[in-house]
Motif scaffolding. Structure first.
Motif, short mmCIF file in Angstrom:
data_model
loop_
_atom_site.label_atom_id
_atom_site.label_comp_id
_atom_site.label_asym_id
_atom_site.label_seq_id
_atom_site.Cartn_x
_atom_site.Cartn_y
_atom_site.Cartn_z
N ARG A 198 0.86 -1.19 0.00
CA ARG A 198 0.00 0.00 0.00
C ARG A 198 0.89 1.23 0.00
O ARG A 198 1.13 1.83 1.03
CB ARG A 198 -0.89 0.02 1.26
N MET A 199 1.42 1.58 -1.15
CA MET A 199 2.33 2.73 -1.21
C MET A 199 1.55 4.02 -1.04
O MET A 199 0.52 4.23 -1.69
CB MET A 199 3.09 2.75 -2.53
N VAL A 200 2.06 4.89 -0.17
CA VAL A 200 1.37 6.15 0.13
C VAL A 200 2.12 7.31 -0.54
O VAL A 200 3.35 7.36 -0.50
CB VAL A 200 1.32 6.40 1.65
N ASN A 250 6.64 2.81 5.29
CA ASN A 250 5.83 2.43 4.15
C ASN A 250 6.59 1.52 3.19
O ASN A 250 6.04 0.55 2.67
CB ASN A 250 5.35 3.70 3.43
N ILE A 251 7.86 1.82 2.94
CA ILE A 251 8.61 0.98 2.00
C ILE A 251 9.22 -0.24 2.70
O ILE A 251 10.00 -0.97 2.10
CB ILE A 251 9.72 1.76 1.25
N THR A 309 6.35 12.68 8.40
CA THR A 309 6.07 12.17 7.05
C THR A 309 7.21 11.29 6.55
O THR A 309 6.99 10.24 5.95
CB THR A 309 5.90 13.35 6.06
N PHE A 369 2.20 11.18 0.14
CA PHE A 369 1.73 12.15 1.13
C PHE A 369 1.62 13.54 0.51
O PHE A 369 2.17 13.82 -0.55
CB PHE A 369 2.70 12.21 2.32
#
Lengths: 284, 273
Positions: free
Chosen positions: A98-100, B171-172, B164, A102
């Motif tokens: 699920r790559m975000v 996330n990765i 962030t 931002f």
């Protein structure tokens, strides 16, 4: 679920494409977080599914919990109740499936170049070798128009270029679903329009599944294949619209739909403010 | 900034006032200071109080040639590097604890607020009591001088990593050690580097000061001891030569080591604070 959540599609919209297999299921999810003022319910009992290849735009005013919802799908936040499933399996934490992308520009690693940022994600997320990752990264830098900037460090790029890198990185990893958290909100109007078109091009080219959070009605209608309108305090689904070629930007139905959603957003926010205060009393 | 003027055609730049680079400006200032020193010392005419610049250079030269000064420098640097290295390791451990646990964070903030204002040299009597006269006592006070400012800077650096960026890293698929070393450490590098710089300066000052207090029985005294004994023998030119050496080593480390590290990392990444 509120009764008005399934609104019949407007005249211009085509019937729903429900045949695609479900990529993501958000199942009666409630999200809460603690602040100094107490516990805030950001999202209350929200359910929806996204089919493979579908682009769902989550639309709502600020404070409707749409970004919080996206973060929960990303695995950065646990639902207080309900479940989020990706490909049938519950989401347990963040992951490259699920790559975000931002909204903030500081999502790139400042110590890696444009190609380096994409390649690093590829090596971590897809286990590519250094050489393979670099080749794929260069390809993707080219596809977002940054071939000449492949060796540039992020701080030398403009905001729009940084967002392009983040988008390229997200696409390159080939996630099951792309999560976009108002990625163009901090850009100027001209860049925003161009980036929306570019993103649309990439999505249609790759057939990517997408959850796109935005507070701009025209953006939601332009980028999404389906639009979910959230009412604020706490966020609940207020309406749902199908979008098709006939309602693309510039057409008369687009304007009609935009006006209708606008009216609903205002009506919805007033209604939800009254209802929302009752609910907050329940939780605090 | 001055790049614009440098690229102008020759005719245009000739009419401009002389624009010097930062290096050249420094050299001019240094030359003026040296000239002022030389003139004042000559006018004073008392080499016991203030030897001239040239006399000092002569003393520096002869003490270097006879091997005395290099030996002292080496003795100091050996102790300094040992203390600096131990200080870095301990700072890393404490920072890791502070980043990972709430108790560690409280520990770090309490210890730094207690010990940071305490001059390292004030611990020397205790160090002498515990470790006796020798390099262990010196290493002890240097560790104290390095540890707290470095741990404080590192912790501030880790805390300042934008949320962030943290989320993008997780996330990765970064987690555990890869999250720390591939994300947090490089992201906090500007603060870590300035902490290392500060720690080095504190360690260097502390060492020279501590060496003046003792070193008498430690046969291989360092630079501080060299300065101290030469003062006792009224070899004022040698005292100044020793001071000049302290300054030169400080400048060398600053420009060669830290400025280079800064240039190839944080400045290139646009992270300079």
């Amino acid at each position: 679920m509120p009764a008005e959540s399934r609104v019949p599609p407007p005249t211009a919209g085509k019937p729903a494409r429900r045949s695609a297999p479900t990529a993501l299921a958000v199942d009666h999810v409630t999200l809460r977080y603690a602040t100094s003022a107490g516990i805030v319910t950001a999202v209350e009992d929200v359910s929806f599914t996204i089919g493979t290849g579908e682009r769902l735009a989550l639309l709502g005013p600020s404070g409707c919990g749409k970004s919080t919802l996206l973060r929960a799908v990303g695995g950065f936040l646990k639902p207080a109740s309900g479940e989020i499933r990706l490909g049938g399996l519950p989401v347990k934490g963040p992951g490259p499936d699920r790559m975000v992308v931002f909204q903030e520009f500081d999502q790139l690693l400042p110590w890696r170049t444009v190609a380096g940022n994409i390649a690093f994600a590829l090596r971590r997320a897809r286990g590519l070798s250094r050489a393979e990752a670099h080749a794929v990264a260069l390809d993707w830098a080219g596809r977002v128009g940054l071939a000449k900037f492949a060796d540039a460090y992020p701080h030398t790029l403009s905001g729009g270029m940084k967002q392009r890198v983040a988008i390229a990185r997200a696409f390159a990893v080939q996630p099951a679903i792309l999560l976009m958290d108002e990625p163009f909100a901090a850009l100027d109007a001209l860049s925003r329009r161009r980036m929306q078109d570019e993103l649309l091009g990439l999505c249609e080219e790759t057939g990517a599944t997408c959850l796109f959070v935005t507070h701009a009605i025209d953006e939601a209608l332009h980028v999404g294949t389906r639009v979910l309108v959230l009412s604020p305090h706490p966020g609940r689904i207020a309406a749902e619209y199908e979008v098709s070629e006939a309602t693309r930007r510039g057409t008369a139905p687009f304007g009609l739909l935009e006006a209708e959603i606008q009216a609903r957003l205002f009506a919805g926010s007033r209604g939800a403010d009254e209802g929302g205060s009752d609910h907050e009393d329940d939780h605090v | 900034m001055s790049d614009g003027t440098l690229h102008l055609p020759a005719a245009a730049s000739l009419r401009r006032p002389l624009v010097l680079g930062p290096g050249a400006r420094r050299a001019v200032i240094l030359a003026l200071l040296a000239a002022g020193w030389e003139l004042y010392a000559r006018w004073l005419g008392n080499s016991l109080l203030l030897p001239t610049f040239l006399e000092t250079l002569g003393a520096l030269w002869s003490e270097t040639l006879n091997g005395e000064l290099p030996q002292r420098v080496w003795a100091s640097l050996e102790v300094l590097l040992t203390g600096y290295a131990i200080g870095i390791v301990l700072a890393a451990v404490i920072t890791a604890l502070a980043v990972l646990t709430r108790w560690g964070e409280s520990l770090l903030s309490l210890l730094t607020s207690m010990f940071n204002p305490l001059p390292a040299i004030a611990l020397l009597p205790i160090a002498l009591l515990w470790f006796g006269i020798g390099s262990s006592s010196l290493v002890f006070v240097i560790v104290h001088a390095v540890l707290w400012p470095l741990a404080l800077a590192c912790h501030a650096g880790f805390r300042a990593v934008p949320p962030t960026l943290r989320m993008a890293g997780r996330n990765i698929g970064l987690s555990g050690p890869s999250y720390v070393f591939a994300l947090l450490v490089p992201a906090a590098l500007p603060s870590i580097l300035s902490g290392l710089r500060l720690g080095w300066a504190f360690a260097w000052r502390t060492l020279i000061a501590a060496e003046m207090v003792f070193g008498a029985s430690a046969r291989s005294g360092g630079l501080g001891w060299f300065i101290f004994t030469n003062r006792a023998q009224l070899e004022t030119a040698n005292v100044f030569a020793g001071l000049l050496t302290v300054i030169l080593i400080g400048l060398a480390v600053e420009t060669l080591v830290f400025a280079t590290l800064n240039r190839v990392t944080v400045r290139r990444w646009g992270q300079e604070s």
